[in-house]
Write a protein that holds these residues in place. Structure first.
Motif, PDB file in Angstrom:
ATOM      1  N   PRO A   1       0.813  -1.235   0.000  1.00  0.00           N
ATOM      2  CA  PRO A   1       0.000   0.000   0.000  1.00  0.00           C
ATOM      3  C   PRO A   1       0.842   1.280   0.000  1.00  0.00           C
ATOM      4  O   PRO A   1       0.967   1.970   1.010  1.00  0.00           O
ATOM      5  CB  PRO A   1      -0.820  -0.131   1.283  1.00  0.00           C
ATOM      6  CG  PRO A   1       0.036  -0.945   2.195  1.00  0.00           C
ATOM      7  CD  PRO A   1       0.762  -1.916   1.315  1.00  0.00           C
ATOM      8  N   TYR A   2       1.414   1.589  -1.163  1.00  0.00           N
ATOM      9  CA  TYR A   2       2.179   2.818  -1.344  1.00  0.00           C
ATOM     10  C   TYR A   2       1.351   3.841  -2.121  1.00  0.00           C
ATOM     11  O   TYR A   2       0.644   3.489  -3.059  1.00  0.00           O
ATOM     12  CB  TYR A   2       3.467   2.560  -2.133  1.00  0.00           C
ATOM     13  CG  TYR A   2       4.602   1.986  -1.322  1.00  0.00           C
ATOM     14  CD1 TYR A   2       5.650   2.799  -0.897  1.00  0.00           C
ATOM     15  CD2 TYR A   2       4.646   0.629  -1.017  1.00  0.00           C
ATOM     16  CE1 TYR A   2       6.707   2.265  -0.175  1.00  0.00           C
ATOM     17  CE2 TYR A   2       5.701   0.090  -0.297  1.00  0.00           C
ATOM     18  CZ  TYR A   2       6.730   0.915   0.122  1.00  0.00           C
ATOM     19  OH  TYR A   2       7.771   0.404   0.844  1.00  0.00           O
ATOM     20  N   PHE A   3       1.455   5.112  -1.726  1.00  0.00           N
ATOM     21  CA  PHE A   3       0.924   6.212  -2.526  1.00  0.00           C
ATOM     22  C   PHE A   3       2.120   7.006  -3.033  1.00  0.00           C
ATOM     23  O   PHE A   3       2.841   7.626  -2.237  1.00  0.00           O
ATOM     24  CB  PHE A   3       0.016   7.122  -1.688  1.00  0.00           C
ATOM     25  CG  PHE A   3      -1.384   6.624  -1.518  1.00  0.00           C
ATOM     26  CD1 PHE A   3      -2.408   7.108  -2.328  1.00  0.00           C
ATOM     27  CD2 PHE A   3      -1.691   5.679  -0.563  1.00  0.00           C
ATOM     28  CE1 PHE A   3      -3.707   6.651  -2.177  1.00  0.00           C
ATOM     29  CE2 PHE A   3      -2.981   5.214  -0.393  1.00  0.00           C
ATOM     30  CZ  PHE A   3      -4.001   5.704  -1.211  1.00  0.00           C
ATOM     31  N   LEU A   4       2.332   6.996  -4.331  1.00  0.00           N
ATOM     32  CA  LEU A   4       3.419   7.780  -4.906  1.00  0.00           C
ATOM     33  C   LEU A   4       2.870   9.138  -5.331  1.00  0.00           C
ATOM     34  O   LEU A   4       1.947   9.225  -6.138  1.00  0.00           O
ATOM     35  CB  LEU A   4       4.025   7.065  -6.116  1.00  0.00           C
ATOM     36  CG  LEU A   4       5.158   7.826  -6.835  1.00  0.00           C
ATOM     37  CD1 LEU A   4       6.357   8.019  -5.905  1.00  0.00           C
ATOM     38  CD2 LEU A   4       5.569   7.090  -8.118  1.00  0.00           C
ATOM     39  N   VAL A   5       3.424  10.202  -4.751  1.00  0.00           N
ATOM     40  CA  VAL A   5       2.967  11.559  -5.038  1.00  0.00           C
ATOM     41  C   VAL A   5       4.161  12.394  -5.481  1.00  0.00           C
ATOM     42  O   VAL A   5       5.316  11.982  -5.347  1.00  0.00           O
ATOM     43  CB  VAL A   5       2.297  12.202  -3.800  1.00  0.00           C
ATOM     44  CG1 VAL A   5       1.078  11.394  -3.363  1.00  0.00           C
ATOM     45  CG2 VAL A   5       3.292  12.328  -2.636  1.00  0.00           C
ATOM     46  N   SER A   6       3.890  13.577  -6.003  1.00  0.00           N
ATOM     47  CA  SER A   6       4.991  14.433  -6.459  1.00  0.00           C
ATOM     48  C   SER A   6       5.710  15.104  -5.299  1.00  0.00           C
ATOM     49  O   SER A   6       6.908  15.390  -5.381  1.00  0.00           O
ATOM     50  CB  SER A   6       4.464  15.495  -7.425  1.00  0.00           C
ATOM     51  OG  SER A   6       3.467  16.291  -6.793  1.00  0.00           O
TER      52      SER A   6
END
Length: 433
Positions: A68-73
């Motif tokens: 459960p990773y959220f990749l954001v800028s």
């Protein structure tokens, strides 16, 4: 993505930015700083039971597509946008507090007062910056009825950013003085930054609280109609108060009640009056205000009165700047007690103003040297000053040297004021007094 993250947040145990203290079912935000990169600890956060992790470094996702990773800028920007989204959903009143001095004490006094009638959230510790304010907002639950958000700044524009996130409908500026000059570059820069809270409140037709005696605040607030004021001098203030005695602890009389606090210094009188004014606006009764403000006892090294077996101490060692230190010295001098000893440490974040401001403090002490039995100066900045009364004024490069001196020269039956910037750690010498 933000709405998905928010749904997870609502079912989580809150937010964490530190794997050393993370709890199971929290969302981990991998913040970065000058000397750390939270992305490197994302896997550890999951191993410790994080519900999910928010990262902005794609390399940490290699071979982890099933996790459960959220990749954001930008992780910090995502944290701030999540907090702003949460604030837009919760509809409770939010009071924002800023100011050069007294904002944390005022926050605690208002929290204590409003808690007589409401379930109140208030900023914990020093979570008052671009990271702390979002974390504070995300700690507000549906159980809270009012929130108090402290806002600090050391650069221009920061208060405006925090207001955009927190969207306060009430604002209070305690005062505007000299602090963080390194970042603000001038006193005018400080004024413009603190004014950003008023600008937000007035532009959104909110309620603004301030002390009429703070003339630099009055200059920009006087034409705004939605204000509540307090003062010990101005008859046309909403709440006129009187400082009722000259004891060590501050006491005020307002609206036919007397409030005897546990806070050192008459300069805390306006903080008591601010809390009373806010309490009255939110329909907290006179007796409830009195009960709350008299019950409050500081435990955060701010304006604390501490009695040891040997001495009576005034511990104000959490922060210091030219304005607050000058006020503390003046108040200490006004006391009639004998055997007065002052221990002061360096004032940080003064930039090019540091040398002159530290010398100004030494000059103030020397001009009033008969008011002290002994003066201890602590820190590299004070060590560089020109001291003439060397028989009464001792200078130490660091706190450890002071501690060695105090272990040898035991102080007994003295009234001792301790004040310094947090980095000096002056509260650690209390055990020797």
């Amino acid at each position: 993505m933000l709405k998905t993250l928010y749904k997870l947040f609502l079912n989580s145990f809150g937010i964490s930015t530190d794997t050393r203290t993370i709890q199971e079912n929290q969302i981990y935000f991998a913040l970065k700083g000058d000397n750390f990169d939270g992305n490197k600890y994302a896997e550890m956060a999951l191993e410790k039971g994080a519900l999910c992790v928010v990262v902005d470094d794609a390399s940490v996702l290699i071979n982890k597509q099933d996790k459960p990773y959220f990749l954001v800028s930008d992780v910090l920007d995502t944290l701030q946008r999540l907090a702003k989204y949460h604030r837009e959903i919760i509809k409770i009143p939010v009071l924002a507090i800023t100011g050069t001095n007294g904002k944390t004490t005022t926050k605690e006094l208002i929290y204590t007062t409003l808690s007589e009638k409401y379930n109140v959230f208030a900023t914990q510790g020093n979570l008052n910056n671009h990271i702390g304010v979002p974390l504070s907002l995300l700690s507000i639950t549906e159980m809270h009825e009012i929130a108090i958000i402290e806002m600090g700044a050391n650069h221009q524009g920061e208060i405006a950013i925090l207001c955009d996130i927190a969207k306060p409908n009430y604002g209070l500026i305690t005062n505007i003085g000299k602090a963080h000059l390194e970042g603000f570059e001038s006193e005018d820069g400080i004024l413009r930054t603190k004014k950003e809270l008023f600008d937000y409140i007035s532009n959104n037709e909110g309620m603004f609280f301030y002390n009429l005696e703070e003339l630099n605040i009055h200059d920009f607030a006087k034409s705004y109609s939605n204000i509540i004021t307090y003062s010990k001098l101005e008859e046309n203030s909403n709440y006129k108060y009187k400082v009722t005695n000259s004891k060590i602890a501050s006491s005020i009389s307002v609206s036919d009640i007397t409030i005897q606090s546990n806070l050192f210094g008459d300069y805390n009188a306006q903080n008591l009056a601010a809390a009373y004014a806010v309490g009255q606006h939110f329909k907290v009764s006179n007796l409830q205000c009195k009960h709350a403000l008299e019950l409050y006892t500081p435990k955060n090294n701010r304006s604390q009165i501490v009695k040891t077996e040997a001495n009576e101490l005034i511990v104000d060692a959490y922060n210091a700047n030219p304005t607050s230190l000058r006020l503390a010295i003046s108040q200490f001098l006004s006391l009639s007690n004998t055997g007065k000893v002052i221990i002061i440490g360096d004032m940080f974040e003064l930039g090019t103003f540091s040398d002159v401001e530290h010398q100004n403090m030494v000059d103030l002490l020397e001009n009033n040297i008969n008011g002290f039995e002994k003066v201890f100066l602590v820190g590299e900045c004070f060590s560089k000053t020109d001291v003439k009364h060397i028989e009464k004024i001792c200078s130490f490069t660091n706190r450890e040297d002071l501690e060695r001196e105090l272990e040898v020269s035991k102080l007994q039956d003295k009234l001792i004021l301790l004040k310094a910037s947090r980095g000096i750690g002056l509260e650690k010498v209390v055990k020797l007094l």
